[in-house]
Every structure is written in structure tokens, then in C-alpha cells.
Design a protein around this motif. Sequence first.
Motif, mmCIF file in Angstrom:
data_model
loop_
_atom_site.group_PDB
_atom_site.id
_atom_site.type_symbol
_atom_site.label_atom_id
_atom_site.label_comp_id
_atom_site.label_asym_id
_atom_site.label_seq_id
_atom_site.Cartn_x
_atom_site.Cartn_y
_atom_site.Cartn_z
ATOM 1 N N VAL C 161 19.312 30.124 0.423
ATOM 2 C CA VAL C 161 18.891 29.813 -0.949
ATOM 3 C C VAL C 161 17.438 29.332 -0.954
ATOM 4 N N SER C 162 17.077 28.505 0.022
ATOM 5 C CA SER C 162 15.712 27.995 0.098
ATOM 6 C C SER C 162 14.722 29.127 0.329
ATOM 7 N N ARG C 164 15.006 32.204 -0.553
ATOM 8 C CA ARG C 164 14.819 32.951 -1.794
ATOM 9 C C ARG C 164 13.886 32.189 -2.737
ATOM 10 N N ILE C 165 14.082 30.885 -2.850
ATOM 11 C CA ILE C 165 13.190 30.084 -3.693
ATOM 12 C C ILE C 165 11.743 30.235 -3.240
ATOM 13 N N TRP C 168 10.203 33.692 -4.306
ATOM 14 C CA TRP C 168 9.826 33.876 -5.712
ATOM 15 C C TRP C 168 8.843 32.816 -6.188
ATOM 16 N N GLN C 169 8.901 31.622 -5.658
ATOM 17 C CA GLN C 169 8.030 30.568 -6.188
ATOM 18 C C GLN C 169 6.722 30.403 -5.417
ATOM 19 N N SER C 338 28.539 33.162 -2.014
ATOM 20 C CA SER C 338 28.533 34.601 -1.860
ATOM 21 C C SER C 338 27.198 35.083 -1.343
ATOM 22 N N ALA C 341 25.527 38.639 -3.127
ATOM 23 C CA ALA C 341 24.516 38.626 -4.178
ATOM 24 C C ALA C 341 23.114 38.544 -3.573
ATOM 25 N N LEU C 342 22.961 37.742 -2.526
ATOM 26 C CA LEU C 342 21.642 37.577 -1.906
ATOM 27 C C LEU C 342 21.167 38.869 -1.249
ATOM 28 N N ARG C 344 21.478 41.899 -2.416
ATOM 29 C CA ARG C 344 20.935 42.883 -3.360
ATOM 30 C C ARG C 344 19.410 42.793 -3.413
ATOM 31 N N HIS C 346 15.803 43.075 -5.249
ATOM 32 C CA HIS C 346 15.274 42.931 -6.604
ATOM 33 C C HIS C 346 13.843 43.416 -6.634
ATOM 34 N N LYS C 348 10.352 43.923 -8.945
ATOM 35 C CA LYS C 348 9.660 43.533 -10.162
ATOM 36 C C LYS C 348 8.366 44.345 -10.274
ATOM 37 N N TYR D 154 16.348 29.031 -9.957
ATOM 38 C CA TYR D 154 16.436 28.830 -8.497
ATOM 39 C C TYR D 154 16.630 27.354 -8.160
ATOM 40 N N ASN D 158 19.758 25.763 -6.114
ATOM 41 C CA ASN D 158 19.510 24.856 -4.994
ATOM 42 C C ASN D 158 20.182 23.510 -5.218
ATOM 43 N N LYS D 335 21.555 36.339 -10.898
ATOM 44 C CA LYS D 335 21.876 37.673 -10.379
ATOM 45 C C LYS D 335 22.204 37.644 -8.895
ATOM 46 N N GLU D 336 21.630 36.723 -8.183
ATOM 47 C CA GLU D 336 21.764 36.773 -6.733
ATOM 48 C C GLU D 336 22.672 35.670 -6.195
ATOM 49 N N PHE D 337 23.437 35.057 -7.064
ATOM 50 C CA PHE D 337 24.093 33.825 -6.675
ATOM 51 C C PHE D 337 25.430 33.755 -7.409
ATOM 52 N N SER D 338 26.468 33.357 -6.734
ATOM 53 C CA SER D 338 27.750 33.276 -7.409
ATOM 54 C C SER D 338 28.181 31.832 -7.556
#
Lengths: 363, 363, 363, 363
Positions: C161-162, C164-165, C168-169, C338, C341-342, C344, C346, C348, D154, D158, D335-338
Motif C-alpha cells: 500500500v505504501s 502505491r502511495i 502516485w503521490q 486483496s 486489486a493491486l 491491476r 492503471h 493515466k 490512498y 493506508n 479501484k486497487e483496494f478491497s
Amino acid sequence: MHTRFQHAIGAFHLMMRAIETLRLKGHSITPEECEAACIAILLHDIGHGPFSHALESTIIQNTSHEEISLLMMRRLNTAMNGRLQTAIEVFTGSYHKRFLHQLVAGQLDVDRLDYLKRDSFFTGVSEGVIGTERIISMLDVRDDELVVEAKGIYSIENFLVSRRIMYWQVYLHKTSLSAEYLLMQTLLHARKLAMAGQEVFATPALAWFLGKNTKALDFEAHPEALDNFAQLDDFDIFTAIKVWSNHPDRLLRIMAGKLSKRKLLRIQFLARKPKKQDLQPLVRKVQETFSLNQTEAQELVVSAKISNHTYDPRQGTIKIMNKSGAVIELDQASKEFSTRALARSHTKHFLLYPKEIGRFEAW
Amino acid sequence: MHTRFQHAIGAFHLMMRAIETLRLKGHSITPEECEAACIAILLHDIGHGPFSHALESTIIQNTSHEEISLLMMRRLNTAMNGRLQTAIEVFTGSYHKRFLHQLVAGQLDVDRLDYLKRDSFFTGVSEGVIGTERIISMLDVRDDELVVEAKGIYSIENFLVSRRIMYWQVYLHKTSLSAEYLLMQTLLHARKLAMAGQEVFATPALAWFLGKNTKALDFEAHPEALDNFAQLDDFDIFTAIKVWSNHPDRLLRIMAGKLSKRKLLRIQFLARKPKKQDLQPLVRKVQETFSLNQTEAQELVVSAKISNHTYDPRQGTIKIMNKSGAVIELDQASKEFSTRALARSHTKHFLLYPKEIGRFEAW
Amino acid sequence: MHTRFQHAIGAFHLMMRAIETLRLKGHSITPEECEAACIAILLHDIGHGPFSHALESTIIQNTSHEEISLLMMRRLNTAMNGRLQTAIEVFTGSYHKRFLHQLVAGQLDVDRLDYLKRDSFFTGVSEGVIGTERIISMLDVRDDELVVEAKGIYSIENFLVSRRIMYWQVYLHKTSLSAEYLLMQTLLHARKLAMAGQEVFATPALAWFLGKNTKALDFEAHPEALDNFAQLDDFDIFTAIKVWSNHPDRLLRIMAGKLSKRKLLRIQFLARKPKKQDLQPLVRKVQETFSLNQTEAQELVVSAKISNHTYDPRQGTIKIMNKSGAVIELDQASKEFSTRALARSHTKHFLLYPKEIGRFEAW
Amino acid sequence: MHTRFQHAIGAFHLMMRAIETLRLKGHSITPEECEAACIAILLHDIGHGPFSHALESTIIQNTSHEEISLLMMRRLNTAMNGRLQTAIEVFTGSYHKRFLHQLVAGQLDVDRLDYLKRDSFFTGVSEGVIGTERIISMLDVRDDELVVEAKGIYSIENFLVSRRIMYWQVYLHKTSLSAEYLLMQTLLHARKLAMAGQEVFATPALAWFLGKNTKALDFEAHPEALDNFAQLDDFDIFTAIKVWSNHPDRLLRIMAGKLSKRKLLRIQFLARKPKKQDLQPLVRKVQETFSLNQTEAQELVVSAKISNHTYDPRQGTIKIMNKSGAVIELDQASKEFSTRALARSHTKHFLLYPKEIGRFEAW
């Protein structure tokens, strides 16, 4: 962060805090004066070139960074129709509220309060940490001069001791001195080649200075000097050094190569200034080791000195105000601490030469 | 963390670092001596009761925490068949390698090196931060005594200045003094009631001490004194104070109530020790305001003094070793700094009384 | 610190920790393998040029930084008589102990473990902080593959999760993308001018690349390509940009001027890839506003896209080992999380153009 | 700092920030509502006794800490002539602006935002760190309900993952559970003795509760219950435990002794709830080992369970607002997270017993 820009922002922040403190203690500071003091501190270092002191004594030679700061402020002032007039007066000390100038440049100016704290943090010299916030909260004004409340006296003593530590352990650190002197020698040699008509890689701004006899360079008479100076930053110097490490001139190649690979000169402190004949054996060894002629070899054997006052009363004193409002000199206020010792100047002589030639046997 | 346990662990860590440094410099320290020094420092404060100094002069009176530490070490030594013998010798200074004792209790012991750094960090007094690591790395031994390498002299000066700051700004802070004296007065009054046969809530261990004439209390003659002392911690005191704030005795109720609600006594520094008649008006006002008799009121009007040496040469000096190996006193080594001033003792007189009765007009 | 050098040192440190952990769990790693893994991670990024990805698609075009890293390792290997042979095998994945390669380049390699923690700390994105030490202490090996102990599963989920953050950030932050694309356009235009024979200021190393048709550039066939590439750093690029902001070519002057004054292009995310005719009005406005011809204006209107997999099982999966020693996929091990989901991707789409021409009206 | 008081101050600070954010986004919050929300959050935990949950199920039994908080607020409200009326409405959720209550107690309340960050910092669980400031800056209100702007998604994901980590790694940590259950068993046994008329050391406030059948204890009917409860803090419990470790009752002595020496019970997770006969052999071993009767031995063999929802939609959902202002559930926005997986409840059964009796062989 630990950049010159962040230092300007930091000093600006401390100026705001100091003004706030003084206003709370009943001193009138108009919005215009506040703006002027803030501009003065934001711009106080703007005249610093890349590697400030190294450049000041090589690329340019008869102009201090304070003078260049002032020239830049004047240009900005013209461009902004006089909006910086009061800021310039505060900066030069001609404004009638003298304590504003003392906040910009004095024994306890916000410049020092910021850089000592910032530098001690980022160099990891924990003894150098000072109580910036506490010192600012203890500031007051009497007879138009900055004073410190008596209960802040321990913080002032700590400030002076910390400042001395930072000088000897950081600002005048051996490695730092060695790098600075090698950079100066390299720039001086590159300029010599450029003046002699040799091609020396440089950005247009750096080339402008390398091709000039800067002893005679007058920033006021040549407005384009300031334009070119403003274009210079660390990148111009670093890039040139890197390219010079492949230059056809043997000595420039050696100097630039040592700099870019951090192979600095050995630095050795001496009990006294060496005489010219003391250095002759060193110069000869450098000649042999690096296949240079005598003139060139002398550029790799540098004798110099540094000196430091921690607290020089000739540059203004620190004044302490006790509870009854009476103002006395720090020296008299501090019962357990002697500032007289800090006021003495200390000079250290040192010698720089390539590590390849073995150790110089001092007396 | 900022607890007594963490301080013991921290000082132990610094002892390991100091021993490592000295061994690297060629001094022989056997594994047994290393263990002894580490045990000595781990246990050096074990004799501290809750709120150490407050308790030392109320609940017990003729025994210092160092003596109690020693008594506890001896008990442990007996229980462990003599395993702590060398540690006890290092602690008391009777071991032949004197520098080991100096690391436990001396001008530069690891106890101070830990607590000054820890306390300055946790109280936010940034000026109090010292260069613990650097000082330790500069330690050496000459003629069986700890010395400091000359290049560590700035760190030593900073250590002395920082220590003085911590004394005046933290350890002897007005609020801290005020709380400590109110706690002492409360405990003394509770003991007076207990001795007079009144019921005073306490844990069994605290009750043991409250019911004794501790002036005559001899820890060596009464082994159960140490057992009970070891049972005491902050909780015993805090809990009792809380319960006492509902005690039938009016004065105990006032004192304990003020303590648990942090309504401390006013503390006022005086130019000289007040005479008894100076305080009469205060005592009378306390009598009226709180409906107490004169004897009781006097317990709420306290006159006392504190004094501090930052660097008392009678307790041992700091010795500096220059590059050639010669050892000189700090005073002579330090060119820009005067330790003589730090050696002078400073005494401050102060007065404590309830805030409800208005300000005492000093001379 | 937050430099590429410190990242290499940091990843090297984590590699040592990981090897220590695996050895403690009974896995044999010889001193030679340990050295090889450490060299591989120290050098894994050595092929990055200045502004890595920007340069990879402009100055050079058919060679990734991994390939250049490998070329450099091979040169070093030759110079050091084969000492780096095993390191190269670990780096390329041909060494028989596959888990060593996974520590250098895999779903949980020490490269990521270092840069995610370092970047989240220095960008202040506290959500990006990962439990590096904990993850490393949970690593194990089964069937020659890295696995994670089941009790480390929460740390792994947090890591994904980190990550992914951070993508994008931080890594794909709008301002960062905008700066990168303007830099790429500037370098491409400078190269176009250089190829056309115009004089374009550059250091010798940068000039070497600007004057080449880099699409056809083959590092293996031209050994001097690597020599010149190794000379390039941020200073070459920054210095050139600064000089180019006064170049006679109008478009280069505009681009370099915007870059050096941080006047970046506006970046606008779009619901889909724009068609060429969608952009015609923008291009026309740029032509008018900046007095450019159509070809030039098109270089200031850029359409591009980014995409990101947080956890792409095609690049290897994360395996979890439960207490009984059985190994399962992360997806099956994680009851409350899950990873599908990660996994997939994406994508932009976005558009860049000068802020001066007003906002593009998207559909 | 990491105390309950600092948590209240921290949550209050975040409440101010949240209100400021919402006001800047155009939502009207009157000064009275702001005060009410701040009072509600400052007092939200005031009903917690020492060791909150342990005490809630032993010393008192039919009253939650939220109810006690409410009782205290009502007393304060009476004492302050209704000044807390709105605060009580916000706290209980009866105030018409529902989002204010959600800030005090909801999926994203400032209570959680403070304690997750504080606890992860002080326990060193770096994965638990959440982006508190960022989440607050993303808050908005739609239809009287708190929503989060889409670009904060996000940070929300987190936040949920971090919260789960904190539950399993900190709040429900094995050692923490073991200590809590031993404390509960000790208090229950002490109360049993007190109810049977035995003398059990306690402060007056603790004695009041130990001597009551708290199942029947009604705080509303007995106002002195609240008075006594307010007197209790950690010191009352710690001090009693210390004294009880010398109590004549063998079992109380064992329990209190283990607690004060941190000799906790072994905790063992089980695949399912054990049946009574499963535990018989354990109980017998405890009887023998500690010379206890069967009833007593059963108090040292405890079977219990914990369960946790990270994100329980029945307690309210997190709503996401996209740029167009439409509000959707987190589940659909991400979208990427359940979040569905996080919503499932997990129950773990465990068993506690003295370490002296060897390991229980589970099925």
C-alpha cells in the motif's frame, strides 16, 4: 535543509520572531520598518558567489560579498521604484533605529542565530547547538540598542562557546580549509592560462571573469560585471573543474583532477609562519614528483594563516539588562564566565602541499 | 526514555564505550575489571528512594543515597558469594586502578555524561546538549588518572557551560524547587502526626518510616530498614498524598491538596537570608488565611538556600593531555576560557509561602 | 541524506542485514557470495545518468540504465581480473542461488526497501513509511526462493500500500512529471539544433551525445560511449540549461528559460488519449503567443501517459511461509487484504502545454 | 508524550484543525458549535479508569467508559450551569449537525487520528504511521455527513491498513493481553476476598469498589460511585498490587507477586475454544505446583478470545467525494483496494496459564 536559500528563509523567520518579541515589549516598529528589516535579512547574503570566500579572492578580488549584496539591492531598488530604500538603510546601518541594523548585522544578529543552529544540526556537532528561540525571547531595546535580559545570560554564554566550537571544528576544519585552498589555486591557475590566451573551458559568465584582470575590476564602473556575477553558481565551477581535469596544461590537469577526485592537499599546522627557504625542499620534491617547473610547483605549496575572534568587542559588544532596567556589558554581568578570553584573537599558520611528497619536517 | 532505569542503562552503555576507547589506546582493563565497572555504574543510583533528595531529608535523615547504594551492593554481594567485590571497590574508590572509579564518580564520569544529555533532550533545553560521544572518544589515562586529549578541549568547555545551564535552568528551576519543598514539608508533617499516634494512610513500607524517629535510624543496625526502603517507590508517595488530601488534620489536608492539584507555594529569591522577625508578618497572614495556629503556619513559610559549583577543583580537576603526552590542568590548557569563574560557589536564598497571602515585600 | 550515493550505501547496509538474517536461520551463504551480493547492490544503479529516465529517452535511446550498469560492471570486472564475476552473475540472475538475485532485484529487494523508506522520509509523505527492519527480519529461503514468515504479513501489506502511495503521490507527482517532460523536450530540441550544425553550449561529454544520432548508438560497439556517459552528471545538464536560456534559437531559449526559472508547463490529466486534431487549437495558440512556427509549437504541446502496477505477479510473486513451513502465495495468505486489486495496471493520460495559453477544454 | 492527557490535548488540536478545514471549505460552524465539539473531544475519554478495560470488567461491571464519560460531563454541566449542553449533544450524537459527532466518534474521528499516530510513534511500529494532517485536509461535508475528497483515497487506505497493523501488533499484542488478563484475575480475586470480609490493603477509593457487588452497582443511583471512581488512578492499583504481593492469601500473593515482577502468564493461541475438560489437566498441574485448591487453580487458567473489525460498515462507512461532488462508498471508490476483506471479523481464541507448569498440548 541546509542550503543558502533555506538559511535566508530561516533568518527571515527569526527576524519576524524578533520583531514580534520587541513589539510585545512595547517597542514601536512600523510595518514599513518590519518590511525593511525582513528584506535586508532576506538579501543580506545575495552577493555571495559560488564557494563564496574562495571566489572572492580569485575570480574577483577587490569587492566583498557585502558590497555586492548592496549593489544588487540598489539595482532591485531602482527596478522597484525605491521600495527597498529603507531596507538598504537598515542594511548599511544608516537608518535611525539602530537596533534594526543590529538584528541584521551585530553580535546577536539573526543571521548568526540561524546559521549556527542550522550548521551544528547538519554537521552533527551537537555541542554547537544554541538556544535560538530563548535568546530571541530575551531580546529587548534600550537607548536604541539591542540588549539581552539578565536571565538569558546563560544562553548568551553558551552561544559564544558554541560559536567558538563551530569555528574551530567546522568552519575552519582542516579538510574544509584544504579543499578551499586547492579550489582557489585551481581558479587562479585557470585564470592565468586564460589571460595568457589559452583556451580554458567555461560557461560564458565564468569566462567573462577568467579573462579579466580582476584586481582592477570595478563593479560600479562595469554594470555587466554584476550581470555576469549573478549568472554564476556552483554548477559553473564544478562543471569547469570536471572538464579541466582533462586539460592539456599539466598543472591545471593535476589540480582539477585532485579536486574532482577529492584527493586534497595535505594540511599541516605550524608553530610559526615558514620562511621562503623553509619551503624550497618541498617545492623541489613537487617539481620532481609531478614533472613541473619551479613556478608551477610553487602553486602547489601554499603557506597561509587563519585567525578568529569569538567575541570581538571592537565589532560591538553584547549588553545585558538586569531587572531594574540598568544596562551593563556582558563582561561585567557574567559572574562565572570570562568573555575577555574569548575576545583574544588566535592565529594559526598552516602549510598545504601534495600528499605524494611525504611529510614536511617542521621545526 | 527519561526514567531512572533508562539512565542506568545509558550510563552502562557509556561505560562500555569508555572502556572500549581506553583499551584501543593501549590500556589494559581485564574482563573482571570491565564487569566490575559496569556493575558499579549500573548500581550507582540504586540507593535513590522516590523523589530522592526530598525523601533523603524527611523520611530518612542521616544516610545519603550513596551509602544506601553501597548497603544494597553489599547485600547483593553476600547473596552472590562475593561476585560484586571488585565492583564495590571500584564504586568506593579503593580499587588500585583509580581511573575506573573516576569513570563512575568524577568530574567526567559516565553518570553525568548520560544524565546531562538525557535531561537536556527531554526538557528541551537545547543549550544543555553536550558532546558525549566526542568526550568519551577523547578520554585517555596517564599515571592512573583520566585525562582528556587536547583537541577535546572545546567539548569540555561546552560540557562545563552546559552543566551550569542545566543546574540553574532545570535542576534548580523555581517550580521544581517549590514542588520539592512542599513535598518535604508534607512528609515531615505527616510523620509528626504519625509519631503523635494519629492514623495516617500509608503503605506498610511507608508506614514503617513515618512511625520512626529517623534521625536515630541506623540502616546498618536495622536490616529491615533496607528491606522497607527497597519497597518504596513513587507510587507509595503519590498514593498517600492523594489520600491525605482528605485527612482530618487541617494542615496535612491543605499541603496534600495543594500538591495533588499542583497549587505550589510561591517561591521568591532574596538578596540575603531573612531573619526570623522578617517572616512574622507572613506567618500571621497564613494563620488567618488558613485558620491555622502559629506552629502550623510556620510549616507553610519556608526559608532555604541553594548553592552550586559548576567545577569544584576540590572534587578533583579535569586534566588535559597535549600531543606530546604532557598533562596540564584544564585551567592552564584553555586559552580562551576561564574555569576559575566556574569554580566559584554561588548561593541563592529563597522563601516559600502560599500564593493566597500576597507578595512578601523584600528589602 | 537523500542522494543516489547514500541510497547505494543504504541498500548495501540492508543487504548485509538480510544476509545476516538468512545465515542466522541456517542458510549457507559463503563469504564470496556475500561479497558478490554486496557488490551487485552497490553497483545496481551505477548506469543511471543524470535525471535518469529523462536522459534515457533523449540523449541515449536504445539502452536502459540496467544495461549500462552491466556494461560498467564488466569493465570493472576486466580491470579487476574477474573479481566481479560472481557479482555479475547475481546481478543478471544467472547465479545458481536464485534468492541472492531476488535480494538485488525482486518484489522485496533491498533496493526498494531502501528507496521507499528514504523517499517517504525526505518527501514528508509519512504514509509511505515502511517497516524495512521488520520485513528483513521476516525473510527466509525455501526451495532457493525468498519467502516471508507468516507473522510478517501485515508489514508486507503495508509495504504494498505504501509503495502505491509513493508512486502516485511522489514518483508520478504532477509537478515532477511536468519538469521531467520539459527537460526531455529541451534536450531533444538542443540535440536537433546540434545535429543541424548549430553551436550549442555543452561540456565535451554532453556534446558527444548531442551530436550523435543516438537511436543508432551502440554502447557495445563504441567503447567511448561509456567513457563519455560516465563523465556526465547533473552539473553538465544544469549548466547547459542555464547557458541555453540565452541561446539565439527562440524555442531553445524559451524552453531553457522556463526550466531554469521553474516556470513549468501546465499538466492536465485526461479521460482518454487526445487525438491529433484535439491539440490543433493549442498548437496554434502556442504559435501566436510565442511567435513560433508550427513544428516548433508542437514541441511545447506534449501528450503522454503513465501507468503503474503496484504488485505485478508477472514480475515474480511474494511468497508467505507459515509456521509449519508450507509456502503459499501472498494472495492466499492474506485474509483481510486483496492483492488482486493491486495487480491491476492503471494508465493515466495527460497533456502538457505552456500556462500562458489558457486552459485546454477537455471533453 | 504518550499519556492519556496528551492524547486528549492532541485530539483537541486535531479537532481545531478539522473545524478550520471545514470552515475554509465553506461550511458554517458557529463559535458555540466549535466550543462544543472541542469540549466533547477533550472529555471523550474522561470516563476511562486506570487500565481502562481491565477495570471495566472487574471493579465495575455494568457500565462502559463512554457512559461514565457522559455522567461526568453531566456533572460538569450542572456545575457550570448548562455550559456543556451542546457538547453533550455532540458527544451523544443528538445534535442536528451530525458531522460534528462523526468528528468525535466515527470511522475517521480525531480520536483515532490522534491515537494511531501517537501509539505508532511511541511503540516504534513505523508501519502504523498515518497521514493525519493529510486526511484532515481532505475532509469535507455533504448532506451533513463527513466525506473525504477523492485524492485522499490512498491516505484512507493506508489509514485502514495501519489501523489493522496496530490492532494485531500493539493493542492485542500477546504480552499486553497476558498482562491485562493477569491484572483482571488479580483484581477479581482481591474483590472476592474483600467481599468475604478479609482485610485487603487499598486506598479508600479502591476499597469502596472492592467491597461492593459491582454487578449490581448503579452509577446513576449512587452518586458517590462517581466520586470514588474519579479518585482512582494507576497509583491506587499499582500500590495495592505491590502490597498484595505480601498478602496472607496464597493465591493473591502469587498473582500480585507475578504482576509486580512482570512474571506474566504464558499466552497460547488456539485453533478453537477449548472445552472445560480440555483444561482439567492444566488445572490439576497448577494445583500441585502452587499448592492451591481446585477453585483457586481455576483462577490461574483462563480461556478467552479477542476479535477485531478493521472497518465495520455497521459502525458507519467512509464516504468518498469525487471532483464533481458525487459521494460514493469507499468500497466503490477504491479501484486497487478491497475494503470488503477488512470488514470481515476475525476471532482468535487463547489460553493463559502459569509458565511453571509446562506447555499445553493443543489439538
